[in-house]
Design an enzyme around this catalytic site. Structure first.
Site, PDB file in Angstrom:
ATOM      1  N   LYS A   9     -11.814 -34.483  -9.449  1.00  0.00           N
ATOM      2  CA  LYS A   9     -10.827 -34.353  -7.443  1.00  0.00           C
ATOM      3  C   LYS A   9      -9.619 -33.025  -8.324  1.00  0.00           C
ATOM      4  O   LYS A   9      -8.891 -33.469  -8.654  1.00  0.00           O
ATOM      5  CB  LYS A   9     -10.639 -35.283  -7.210  1.00  0.00           C
ATOM      6  CG  LYS A   9      -9.451 -35.192  -6.589  1.00  0.00           C
ATOM      7  CD  LYS A   9      -8.579 -36.903  -5.987  1.00  0.00           C
ATOM      8  CE  LYS A   9      -8.067 -37.067  -5.088  1.00  0.00           C
ATOM      9  NZ  LYS A   9      -7.240 -38.010  -4.220  1.00  0.00           N
ATOM     10  N   GLY A  11      -6.225 -31.185  -7.982  1.00  0.00           N
ATOM     11  CA  GLY A  11      -4.659 -31.836  -7.959  1.00  0.00           C
ATOM     12  C   GLY A  11      -5.034 -32.862  -9.000  1.00  0.00           C
ATOM     13  O   GLY A  11      -3.323 -33.411  -8.518  1.00  0.00           O
ATOM     14  N   CYS A  12      -5.667 -34.127  -9.110  1.00  0.00           N
ATOM     15  CA  CYS A  12      -5.359 -35.015  -9.535  1.00  0.00           C
ATOM     16  C   CYS A  12      -4.888 -35.320 -11.192  1.00  0.00           C
ATOM     17  O   CYS A  12      -5.448 -34.366 -11.533  1.00  0.00           O
ATOM     18  CB  CYS A  12      -6.968 -35.411  -9.991  1.00  0.00           C
ATOM     19  SG  CYS A  12      -6.201 -37.291 -10.807  1.00  0.00           S
ATOM     20  N   GLN A  13      -3.996 -36.043 -11.386  1.00  0.00           N
ATOM     21  CA  GLN A  13      -2.927 -35.925 -12.300  1.00  0.00           C
ATOM     22  C   GLN A  13      -3.013 -36.286 -13.711  1.00  0.00           C
ATOM     23  O   GLN A  13      -3.423 -35.537 -14.092  1.00  0.00           O
ATOM     24  CB  GLN A  13      -1.889 -36.388 -11.802  1.00  0.00           C
ATOM     25  CG  GLN A  13      -0.544 -35.786 -11.568  1.00  0.00           C
ATOM     26  CD  GLN A  13       0.629 -36.907 -10.659  1.00  0.00           C
ATOM     27  OE1 GLN A  13       0.981 -37.642 -11.144  1.00  0.00           O
ATOM     28  NE2 GLN A  13       1.643 -36.126 -10.196  1.00  0.00           N
ATOM     29  N   CYS A 129      -5.243 -42.004 -13.602  1.00  0.00           N
ATOM     30  CA  CYS A 129      -4.405 -41.450 -12.677  1.00  0.00           C
ATOM     31  C   CYS A 129      -3.051 -42.061 -12.809  1.00  0.00           C
ATOM     32  O   CYS A 129      -2.685 -43.346 -12.958  1.00  0.00           O
ATOM     33  CB  CYS A 129      -4.053 -40.819 -11.713  1.00  0.00           C
ATOM     34  SG  CYS A 129      -5.874 -39.886 -11.087  1.00  0.00           S
TER      35      CYS A 129
END
Length: 138
Positions: A9, A11-13, A129
């Site tokens: 995804k 932008g998912c950290q 996350c």
């Protein structure tokens, strides 16, 4: 060293940290967007194998966390169809090396599959996350 197709995804950290670990372990990544890929139930099922249904869902998805969607209450086929319609329900990342596929980032499982430099993993479990908390100044 493995060449990994890595669906994330954007932008998912958590996915960012997982990619860092894989690169530090000497692997090459072909990063793709999980949300724009044209999934179908047959392809998704290849990533999950015979895993329990609960392991196939993203545990941080708001519908799962709130109890609105209870994976144990639906069939495997229904789950796959829901994930095709709503890819944010899919556990992340999805990874493929050759014809082998894996869903999620269990450190031990990924290490046994393709090898990881365990020193690059760090203290925080990169499976999900991270929770973001904000301190309030008084």
């Amino acid at each position: 060293m493995a060449h990994i197709i890595f669906w994330e995804k954007p932008g998912c950290q958590g996915n960012c940290r997982q990619k860092e670990i894989l690169i530090a372990s000497g692997h090459e990544l072909d990063v793709r967007d999980l949300l724009t890929e044209s999934w179908n139930p047959e392809i998704l099922s290849l990533f999950f194998g015979e895993r329990p249904l609960d392991d196939c869902f993203n545990p941080t998805n708001p519908r799962i966390k709130s109890g609105e969607l209870v994976p144990a209450a639906i069939t495997r086929q229904e789950a796959l169809e829901m994930m095709v319609a709503e890819p944010l329900l899919i556990v992340r990342p999805l990874m493929q090396v050759g014809h082998q596929r894996l869903a999620g980032f269990d450190v031990g499982q990924v290490h046994n599959w393709i090898g990881l430099s365990l020193a690059s993993v760090g203290e925080r479990d990169p499976k999900n996350c991270p929770c973001v908390t904000t301190a309030v100044a008084s």
